[in-house]
Scaffold this active site. Structure first.
Site, PDB file in Angstrom:
ATOM      1  N   LYS A 185       0.860  -1.187   0.000  1.00 56.27           N
ATOM      2  CA  LYS A 185       0.000   0.000   0.000  1.00 56.27           C
ATOM      3  C   LYS A 185       0.888   1.226   0.000  1.00 56.27           C
ATOM      4  CE  LYS A 185      -4.140   1.835   0.722  1.00 56.27           C
ATOM      5  NZ  LYS A 185      -3.884   2.711  -0.427  1.00 56.27           N
ATOM      6  N   THR A 211      -4.641  12.547   6.776  1.00 60.36           N
ATOM      7  CA  THR A 211      -3.222  12.636   7.124  1.00 60.36           C
ATOM      8  C   THR A 211      -3.011  13.756   8.151  1.00 60.36           C
ATOM      9  OG1 THR A 211      -2.632  11.823   4.955  1.00 60.36           O
ATOM     10  CG2 THR A 211      -0.902  12.973   6.172  1.00 60.36           C
ATOM     11  N   LYS A 239       5.020   2.055  -3.116  1.00 60.02           N
ATOM     12  CA  LYS A 239       5.019   3.473  -3.505  1.00 60.02           C
ATOM     13  C   LYS A 239       5.185   3.567  -5.006  1.00 60.02           C
ATOM     14  CE  LYS A 239       4.665   7.498  -1.501  1.00 60.02           C
ATOM     15  NZ  LYS A 239       3.929   7.796  -0.253  1.00 60.02           N
ATOM     16  N   ASN A 282      -2.209  18.909   1.066  1.00 60.25           N
ATOM     17  CA  ASN A 282      -3.168  18.056   1.775  1.00 60.25           C
ATOM     18  C   ASN A 282      -2.776  17.847   3.246  1.00 60.25           C
ATOM     19  OD1 ASN A 282      -3.952  15.208   2.738  1.00 60.25           O
ATOM     20  ND2 ASN A 282      -5.458  15.683   1.166  1.00 60.25           N
ATOM     21  N   SER A 341      -7.203   5.240   4.318  1.00 62.72           N
ATOM     22  CA  SER A 341      -7.167   4.478   3.060  1.00 62.72           C
ATOM     23  C   SER A 341      -7.539   3.020   3.332  1.00 62.72           C
ATOM     24  CB  SER A 341      -5.764   4.530   2.452  1.00 62.72           C
ATOM     25  OG  SER A 341      -5.618   5.664   1.635  1.00 62.72           O
ATOM     26  N   LYS A 354       5.414   2.041   8.437  1.00 61.26           N
ATOM     27  CA  LYS A 354       4.248   2.812   8.903  1.00 61.26           C
ATOM     28  C   LYS A 354       3.021   1.923   9.099  1.00 61.26           C
ATOM     29  CE  LYS A 354       3.830   6.488   6.561  1.00 61.26           C
ATOM     30  NZ  LYS A 354       3.517   7.385   5.429  1.00 61.26           N
TER      31      LYS A 354
HETATM   32  P1  NAD Z   1       0.437  18.065  -1.718  1.00 58.18           P
HETATM   33  O1  NAD Z   1       0.817  17.958  -3.135  1.00 58.18           O
HETATM   34  O2  NAD Z   1      -1.006  18.141  -1.375  1.00 58.18           O
HETATM   35  O3  NAD Z   1       1.139  19.354  -1.076  1.00 58.18           O
HETATM   36  C1  NAD Z   1       2.514  19.562  -1.115  1.00 58.18           C
HETATM   37  C2  NAD Z   1       2.762  20.941  -0.545  1.00 58.18           C
HETATM   38  O4  NAD Z   1       4.167  21.122  -0.415  1.00 58.18           O
HETATM   39  C3  NAD Z   1       2.263  22.075  -1.455  1.00 58.18           C
HETATM   40  O5  NAD Z   1       1.732  23.107  -0.650  1.00 58.18           O
HETATM   41  C4  NAD Z   1       3.542  22.548  -2.145  1.00 58.18           C
HETATM   42  O6  NAD Z   1       3.475  23.897  -2.549  1.00 58.18           O
HETATM   43  C5  NAD Z   1       4.538  22.348  -1.034  1.00 58.18           C
HETATM   44  N1  NAD Z   1       5.911  22.239  -1.497  1.00 58.18           N
HETATM   45  C6  NAD Z   1       6.401  21.580  -2.565  1.00 58.18           C
HETATM   46  N2  NAD Z   1       7.727  21.757  -2.643  1.00 58.18           N
HETATM   47  C7  NAD Z   1       8.078  22.530  -1.587  1.00 58.18           C
HETATM   48  C8  NAD Z   1       9.293  23.065  -1.120  1.00 58.18           C
HETATM   49  N3  NAD Z   1      10.425  22.826  -1.766  1.00 58.18           N
HETATM   50  N4  NAD Z   1       9.269  23.807   0.020  1.00 58.18           N
HETATM   51  C9  NAD Z   1       8.120  24.046   0.665  1.00 58.18           C
HETATM   52  N5  NAD Z   1       6.926  23.562   0.276  1.00 58.18           N
HETATM   53  C10 NAD Z   1       6.911  22.833  -0.842  1.00 58.18           C
HETATM   54  O7  NAD Z   1       1.172  16.863  -0.979  1.00 58.18           O
HETATM   55  P2  NAD Z   1       0.772  16.149   0.385  1.00 58.18           P
HETATM   56  O8  NAD Z   1      -0.106  15.032   0.052  1.00 58.18           O
HETATM   57  O9  NAD Z   1       0.375  17.156   1.388  1.00 58.18           O
HETATM   58  O10 NAD Z   1       2.198  15.531   0.768  1.00 58.18           O
HETATM   59  C11 NAD Z   1       3.148  16.270   1.507  1.00 58.18           C
HETATM   60  C12 NAD Z   1       4.018  15.290   2.262  1.00 58.18           C
HETATM   61  O11 NAD Z   1       3.183  14.489   3.098  1.00 58.18           O
HETATM   62  C13 NAD Z   1       4.801  14.313   1.389  1.00 58.18           C
HETATM   63  O12 NAD Z   1       6.022  14.020   1.998  1.00 58.18           O
HETATM   64  C14 NAD Z   1       3.920  13.078   1.394  1.00 58.18           C
HETATM   65  O13 NAD Z   1       4.638  11.909   1.097  1.00 58.18           O
HETATM   66  C15 NAD Z   1       3.431  13.123   2.810  1.00 58.18           C
HETATM   67  N6  NAD Z   1       2.234  12.332   3.055  1.00 58.18           N
HETATM   68  C16 NAD Z   1       1.068  12.585   2.380  1.00 58.18           C
HETATM   69  C17 NAD Z   1      -0.032  11.781   2.621  1.00 58.18           C
HETATM   70  C18 NAD Z   1      -1.371  12.020   1.955  1.00 58.18           C
HETATM   71  O14 NAD Z   1      -2.328  11.331   2.301  1.00 58.18           O
HETATM   72  N7  NAD Z   1      -1.507  12.974   1.056  1.00 58.18           N
HETATM   73  C19 NAD Z   1       0.045  10.739   3.544  1.00 58.18           C
HETATM   74  C20 NAD Z   1       1.242  10.525   4.228  1.00 58.18           C
HETATM   75  C21 NAD Z   1       2.329  11.328   3.965  1.00 58.18           C
END
Ligand code: NAD
Length: 427
Positions: A68, A188, A104, A219, A356, A92
């Site tokens: 997953k 998240t 992934k 997100n 999820s 995790k």
């Molecule tokens: P997303 O695409 O919704 O948001 C990413 C955010 O990061 C955006 O606001 C973007 O502008 C910003 N960003 C990108 N590059 C950047 C930089 N260099 N400096 C500062 N900000 C920057 O992504 P997300 O889903 O929120 O994921 C963010 C992190 O959380 C990732 O590491 C992801 O693996 C992790 N994560 C996400 C989920 C999920 O359910 N979406 C679950 C677990 C972990």
């Protein structure tokens, strides 16, 4: 940095596995990804030309169940990064006790440069390439950086067209009308928020006196900031890929979100209905944000932002890792020496994969849960996992990261043992 990220992840696994006295056989089994697919995705662009993109999917370890993990669209995606992220998913899922292994995927692309139709064609092409590699019983993708419910919907639709079956359980984070779960959108951030609530109880932190800086306003970052703000915490800094804002007085998170939806940038505004006005603030860089003098720092963007080079400048008392892998292992000793407590990614951002899992269960049941039920079940799982990790860390004088890895690897080890010895006879 990204090339070494998988090595970094393996180093941590070894270090924490040894600290927890886990059998070397189990650690060794986790050092090797089970299977990886790399594919070229030719896409017809709107101007009639063809462009070739690269996609990856890694099924890292399926000892505890089907693999997953999310799919990210980002120009820096590479094989090492995908393997590291898939290993972290394995840990995790085990930390929060889900019946899943880790996987992934990703595409090397800047999605902001594609039109909506190009993005849809690319999403569908990825599934065509991966259709025999993913599946509701084998490997179940979800959203990650720069992917969302809409993209998950296109991907499910493509999978069902190829397989000629209804198979909503092939992917999670879908639109609710296509079998997505209520509560997946903010899961998240909510999981991280629940961890911070538990941390606050342990350390007697008072929300109104607790300042928070959030890097990344997508997100994960937006929802944790929103929930903390609504609970009274002071969100003093927010950034996205274009830079950030800071005010010691704190921001109204809902206003900043509304403005970002409108203008695509993080601006320091306060909105009353549809009228927004600028509030006093400093413009800061992402690097500045990391070194602010705040109580809680939440990196919620990308991996590898806190390293040996900038670790000494971190002034926050606590770091809650909403992003995956925001701290490189070479920064750990510096942060530890400075007494900074870290709630690790494999626990702090596990709310997303937990809901999820709920989505997948609902798809298999053919039954929908209410939002209240999703929230209550998420709270049970996150609070239990936090306390299990916290108690182990206290009992064995470990960091929370080390304790989380110990919980996970012990669970995987028990499953390896329970699987029996078939491999000895078949290989
Ligand atoms: P997303 O695409 O919704 O948001 C990413 C955010 O990061 C955006 O606001 C973007 O502008 C910003 N960003 C990108 N590059 C950047 C930089 N260099 N400096 C500062 N900000 C920057 O992504 P997300 O889903 O929120 O994921 C963010 C992190 O959380 C990732 O590491 C992801 O693996 C992790 N994560 C996400 C989920 C999920 O359910 N979406 C679950 C677990 C972990």
């Amino acid at each position: 940095m990204t090339d070494s990220i998988f090595k970094d992840a393996l180093n941590r696994l070894k270090k924490y596995g040894e600290a927890a006295s886990i059998s070397n056989d189990v650690i060794e089994s986790l050092m090797h990804p089970f299977s990886i697919l790399k594919a070229t995705l030719p896409i017809r662009m709107d101007d009639g030309s063809t462009r070739y993109f690269t996609g990856y999917r890694c099924r890292y370890n399926n000892t505890l169940g089907p693999t997953k993990g999310g799919i990210r669209f980002h120009p820096d995606v590479n094989m090492a990064e995908i393997q590291a992220l898939a290993l972290w998913m394995t840990i995790k899922c085990a930390v929060v006790g889900l019946p899943f292994g880790g996987g992934k995927g990703g595409i090397v692309v800047d999605p902001k440069t594609l039109s909506p139709l190009e993005l849809e064609r690319l999403s569908r092409a990825y599934v065509r390439a991966m259709a025999d590699f993913i599946g509701p019983q084998t490997d179940i993708p979800a959203p990650d950086v720069y992917t969302n419910a809409r993209i998950m919907g296109w991907m499910m639709d493509e999978y069902e067209a190829i397989k000629r079956v209804k198979a909503p359980g092939v992917i999670t984070g879908k639109p609710v009308r296509l079998g997505g779960s209520l509560g997946r959108d903010d899961a998240t951030g909510r999981g991280a928020y629940l961890c911070i609530q538990e941390l606050s109880k342990k350390l007697l932190l008072e929300p109104e006196k607790t300042t928070v800086a959030v890097q990344g306003f997508g997100n994960g970052g937006y929802h944790v900031a929103r929930l903390l703000h609504d609970a009274g915490y002071k969100i003093v800094a927010i950034s996205d890929s274009k830079g950030g804002i800071y005010s010691p007085k704190g921001f109204d998170v809902a206003s900043i979100y509304e403005e970002k939806q409108r203008s695509r940038v993080v601006r320091a505004v306060y909105c009353k209905q549809s009228v927004c006005e600028l509030v006093e603030h400093d413009v800061i860089s992402n690097e500045d944000l990391l070194s602010l003098d705040v109580d809680i720092l939440i990196p919620a963007a990308l991996e590898g932002v806190i390293t040996r080079e900038n670790a000494a400048s971190i002034k926050a008392k606590y770091i809650v890792e909403v992003a995956n892998g925001p701290i490189l292992s070479n920064a750990d000793p510096i942060l530890e020496e400075n007494g900074i407590q870290i709630v690790p990614d494999v626990l702090a951002n596990a709310g997303g994969v937990t809901v999820s899992y709920f989505e997948w269960v609902q798809n298999r049941q053919g039954y929908k849960w209410s939002l209240e039920e999703v929230h209550a079940r998420l709270q049970d799982i996150m609070v239990d996992a936090f306390n299990e990790v916290w108690d182990l860390a206290q009992a064995r004088n470990l960091s929370m990261r080390s304790a989380a890895y110990a919980v996970a690897i012990e669970r995987i080890g028990e499953a390896v043992e329970a699987h029996g010895t078939r491999d000895y006879f078949s290989s």
